[in-house]
Design an enzyme around this catalytic site. Structure first.
Site, mmCIF file in Angstrom:
data_model
loop_
_atom_site.group_PDB
_atom_site.id
_atom_site.type_symbol
_atom_site.label_atom_id
_atom_site.label_comp_id
_atom_site.label_asym_id
_atom_site.label_seq_id
_atom_site.Cartn_x
_atom_site.Cartn_y
_atom_site.Cartn_z
ATOM 1 N N CYS B 86 34.925 0.222 -5.026
ATOM 2 C CA CYS B 86 34.372 1.761 -5.504
ATOM 3 C C CYS B 86 36.615 2.208 -4.648
ATOM 4 O O CYS B 86 37.497 1.322 -5.602
ATOM 5 C CB CYS B 86 33.995 1.961 -4.634
ATOM 6 N N HIS B 194 28.471 0.411 -5.801
ATOM 7 C CA HIS B 194 28.588 -1.282 -4.354
ATOM 8 C C HIS B 194 27.630 -2.020 -4.235
ATOM 9 O O HIS B 194 25.882 -1.277 -3.687
ATOM 10 C CB HIS B 194 28.162 0.678 -3.431
ATOM 11 N N GLU B 196 27.008 -3.915 -1.193
ATOM 12 C CA GLU B 196 26.949 -3.424 0.047
ATOM 13 C C GLU B 196 25.442 -2.712 0.027
ATOM 14 O O GLU B 196 24.755 -2.629 0.763
ATOM 15 C CB GLU B 196 28.222 -3.269 0.600
#
Lengths: 734, 225
Positions: B86, B194, B196
């Site tokens: 990002c 993302h 994560e």
């Protein structure tokens, strides 16, 4: 008004300058004759007018606010601090508060909403808590008016701008539309934080000689006397209010959150107090800090970081520039704190010290510009009570409305496309709802849910209020707002543990507004006691009216629930075809203040009937038990649009259908009787579920794979395509 | 295995990455400051999402001057893995470690959604545990995720198999549906989605964990060979 040269004490008296700041003649005379025994100078009069405004002092509402129940056994910190705190076990606490930013958001929606988010976040981290979630409760006029569409779009942009950047997930909230909010939109923001109980911080300035440290953005001429601005109503002819709106900087706030939490968590031995500079800026934070410690402060205004030259003491003190914090630090340890701020790229500055004479003493260019008792600023504020008179409108309500519904399927489609009911996904997708990687249920279900990392626990949270019910009956409306919040928490699998409020009302000196305020507080209090959900924080926003026309009284309830084991997390969407569908609670002909009444009559009227707190409480406890016993697949609260809308919303996520039979008339699909839920249950759990729930549930049908909604009613049948209904629902906001 | 997560002022996914590595992957990680220049003890560098320096001026434009970035460039030049997610992707393009740039989403608004993706290249240190053409879902959350590069760059990205992830329903206007790319050497990955945020079932999916497992696998393979 703002560029005015400083008048002499005599000019202030003779020309009644204090009136422009919202101070009454009586209040001014009290200051002169009973408190100071002299004429206040320009700075002093300005400070007192700001601090005695309703926004800072709650002078019209304090006697009523004392009725709130805030004593639950799990309460660690009740109202009074920046935000309240509740014990959630494992030595952890949840901190939360809601706040309004209505006036600024109407004048400049982007910055107004953004700074509303920023302000409430500061209230949470100044308690030592890491902010973990945001919720936004918004009200606008009808979207058929372009101005309202603009207000909504810019408000949402402002919230997204601030919340996304600072990295706190927006997990819930609601948006409602009604022409009552046409010239007075509502922007209420709730922030939730979590911390270890050892880190709970109080905002005190005590200990003679301790230093007052200023940190964050420089003080500018923005938002000067915003508190007074917020305490006045709008009029169409007044155009000069723009300077009362502040501009936000989420990047600065992110640095402040990280730095202040570092100090609170690692240097609590030298940190005496910490407070956000919110309404009435520097004067409010410093005077309140001193008042709580029963001491005084000496501040040197030359040391206050300033964005613009030649600012007067009045401007410096009452500026509402954003992203500023005030700390009280033990004498001799200033450098430690300032060095930490430096590490985070912030400038901390000592601007004064705690004194023992109880005076609020300010100097600028070597001269004393203010020297009045802290007590006078904070505690000597007069309180006003007004008679509580039931308006004729409520004493003698119009006849109850009963709609004629010939085609319940078409009516369902119509209601699903009403902006208040329609999907808000186009708004929610603009908010980062998953940053911090704790979000289990993002906005769009009954409650937003985040897990608590490294535990088995989770928190459910919601904001609710239907102003139409409160308008028709403030006391029952207050009970219903609280009940709906609790229903939403339970629908998510949570046990409600506490509440916060944002009381959005008209001018308290108007008898009807005051009645609504008093009675809705009674209703909220009754419900909170019964539900064991103490009110631990809150905010009041009065004067929500334009040209003497108040909004519907809208006491927003923010509620938090504890989910003890994350396998109890529940959502509103049906999971499997073949599951059985039940309704909890009885349905009556309740249409007063309903979405269907508004749709057909373009106004609301009538009595709120059939609502009973005991039934509400009983139903909610049973639903909660059925979740804890793992007997249900989905739970959805019934609210605007009634049973028809709730059944449809249960189907939408996985495009299921419904096949059922109801002992109801077509119109009753849209009755808004309270205390009801739609629940889906796996067939193998039918017996256990029915045994637990007893006569408060009734099976009404089954989830089907084929996406068609088929309902047999006593006077007609509904046969609609789920995909068509969903399309209406998804496009209602556009 | 030790991961470094570089925190810039305004980063807000740094802790998320840390927890993904430590809690979900079960490896070691440190949050290190943007002022740190010694990256010698790390096997992989992670540049997190967020709004570094408020994204003022342009996303990632100021972070590229942070002291740590010089060391990141040297680290990347040594062939060890670097990932920018990002805002981290934006920083890597600003720093010249990856080609192209990220513009405002075509609809102007911020978009936060679970987004369906396709793994286009599974022969990278970041994707070796995925199947080629595997359909996965990862959250996106960005306002400036619209990947742009000129025709020549796109051609060379394709020729060198540098396109790693593609959107299945392009949400932001990215050229050729690009969601993530590697540098020519294949050791620097930039992606807007993302991973994560998708390492635990309770958060809605685990497709992101596979990415971190791939890195683990590639480092183990490399140290064996």
């Amino acid at each position: 008004m703002l560029k005015q040269a400083e008048k002499s004490p005599e000019e202030i008296r003779d020309q009644k300058i204090y009136r422009q700041w919202g101070m009454s003649d009586n209040e001014y005379h009290t200051v002169v004759n009973k408190l100071l025994h002299r004429l206040p100078n320009f700075t002093e009069a300005g400070i007192l007018a700001g601090m005695w405004s309703e926004h800072c002092s709650y002078k019209n509402t304090k006697p009523l606010l004392r009725h709130f129940w805030s004593k639950g056994s799990k309460v660690l910190e009740g109202p009074g601090e920046d935000a309240g705190a509740i014990d959630i076990g494992d030595n952890q606490a949840v901190i939360f508060k809601a706040e309004s930013h209505n006036h600024p958001s109407y004048v400049e929606p982007f910055e107004g909403a953004a700074t509303g988010v920023g302000g409430i976040i500061r209230d949470i981290f100044s308690m030592g808590a890491r902010p973990v979630a945001l919720l936004d409760s918004l009200r606008f006029g009808e979207l058929t008016n372009q101005k309202n569409k603009f207000l909504m779009d810019r408000t949402v942009d402002g919230i997204a701008h601030y919340g996304n950047s600072i990295g706190i997930p927006t997990v819930g909230g609601e948006i409602g539309f009604d022409s009552t909010y046409d010239k007075n939109s509502l922007v209420n923001v709730m922030c939730v934080g979590i911390e270890n109980q050892d880190d709970l911080k109080q905002d005190k300035a005590s200990g003679i000689g301790n230093s007052i440290i200023y940190v964050g953005a420089k003080t500018g001429r923005d938002g000067i006397n915003g508190a007074t601005f917020a305490s006045n109503e709008f009029s169409d002819s007044k155009e000069s209010d723009r300077s009362a709106v502040q501009v936000g900087d989420p990047f600065m706030e992110k640095l402040l959150v990280d730095a202040c939490l570092d100090i609170i968590h690692h240097h609590s031995d030298i940190l005496v107090g910490i407070q956000d500079m919110g309404a009435a800026g520097l004067v409010s934070s410093s005077a309140e800090m001193a008042s709580k410690a029963k001491s005084g402060v000496d501040l040197n205004l030359d040391l206050v970081p300033q964005r613009e030259p030649h600012m007067t003491p009045y401007e410096i003190l009452l500026s509402e520039s954003q992203e500023r914090m005030l700390l009280c630090v033990k004498k001799g340890h200033e450098k430690t704190i300032i060095d930490i701020f430096k590490r985070f790229g912030l400038d901390g500055v000592v601007i004064g010290h705690v004194n023992n004479n109880g005076q609020y003493h300010l100097t600028q260019h070597g001269e004393t510009v203010c020297n009045i008792p802290v007590h006078t600023i904070v505690d000597d504020v007069p309180e006003y009570t007004h008679p509580i008179i039931e308006p004729d409108r409520i004493k003698h309500p119009a006849a109850d409305f009963v709609p004629t519904v010939n085609d319940a399927g078409q009516m369902l489609a119509k209601l699903l496309s009403q902006p208040t009911i329609a999907s808000k996904q186009s708004v929610y997708r603009q908010y980062d709802s998953r940053v911090q990687t704790n979000t289990v249920v993002a906005p769009g279900s009954d409650a937003g849910i985040i897990r608590i990392r490294h535990t088995d626990k989770a928190l459910a949270m919601t904001t609710d209020c239907n102003g139409r019910y409160v308008y028709l009956n403030p006391e029952i409306g207050g009970e219903i707002a609280t009940s709906e919040a609790a229903r939403n928490i339970v629908a998510g699998g949570g046990l409600p543990i506490g509440a916060t409020d944002c009381l959005n009302f008209g001018n308290p000196e108007d008898s009807e507004s005051y009645y609504a305020l008093a009675k809705s507080i009674d209703g909220i209090t009754k419900a909170c006691k019964l539900f064991d959900t103490p009110v631990i924080s809150g905010n009041v926003s009065l004067h929500n009216e334009t040209d003497r026309k108040p909004i519907y009284p809208t006491p927003l309830i923010g509620m938090v629930g504890l989910i003890k084991h994350d396998d109890e997390i529940t959502t509103q969407d049906a999971k499997h075809a073949g599951d059985l569908v039940y309704i909890v609670g009885k349905t009556y002909d309740d249409y007063s203040g309903s979405e269907i009444q508004k749709l057909i009559q373009h106004q609301i009227s009538g009595r709120i009937k059939h609502f009973d707190l005991q039934t509400e409480n009983k139903n909610r406890k049973l639903v909660y038990q059925s979740i804890v016993n793992h007997l249900v697949q989905s739970v959805h609260d019934l609210s605007e649009g009634g049973l028809g809308v709730s059944i449809a919303e249960t189907l939408f996520k996985h495009d299921f259908g419904f096949n059922g039979q109801l002992d109801l008339l077509g119109r009753q699909l849209f009755a808004e009787t309270q205390s009801r839920y739609v629940i889906t249950v796996a067939p193998k759990q039918k017996n256990a579920f029915e045994k637990l729930m007893g006569d408060c549930v009734k099976q009404i049908g089954q989830i089907t794979k084929e996406p068609i909604v088929k309902i047999k009613l006593n006077d007609q049948d509904v046969n609609m395509n789920e995909t068509d209904l969903k399309q209406k629902w998804e496009r209602g906001l556009n | 295995m030790r991961f470094a997560v570089i925190s810039f002022p305004g980063s807000n996914c740094d802790r998320d990455l840390y927890y993904a590595i430590v809690d979900s992957l079960g490896e070691q990680a440190d949050l290190i400051s943007y002022t740190s220049t010694d990256l010698s003890k790390y096997d992989t560098i992670l540049i997190p999402g967020g709004f570094s320096y408020g994204d003022y001026l342009r996303s990632g434009a100021i972070a590229k001057f942070a002291p740590a970035m010089k060391s990141v460039k040297a680290f990347a030049a040594s062939g060890r893995p670097v990932i920018g997610i990002c805002n981290g992707f934006q920083i890597l393009t600003e720093a010249g470690l990856l080609p192209g740039t990220l513009q405002h989403n075509t609809n102007i608004s911020f978009i936060s959604e679970w987004e369906p993706l396709e793994v286009v290249n599974n022969k990278t240190p970041f994707t070796n545990q995925y199947q080629v053409n595997q359909k996965i879902k990862l959250p996106i959350a960005h306002g400036d995720g619209n990947y742009y590069c000129d025709d020549d760059t796109l051609k060379s990205l394709k020729q060198n198999h540098q396109i790693v992830f593609k959107y299945r329903n392009n949400p932001n206007g990215s050229v050729d549906d690009i969601a993530g790319i590697v540098n020519r050497k294949g050791n620097v990955l930039g992606m807007m989605p993302h991973p994560e945020r998708a390492t635990e079932k309770i958060l809605g999916g685990q497709d992101g964990l596979t990415l971190f497992q791939s890195i683990l696998n590639s480092i183990k393979v490399r140290s064996l060979s």
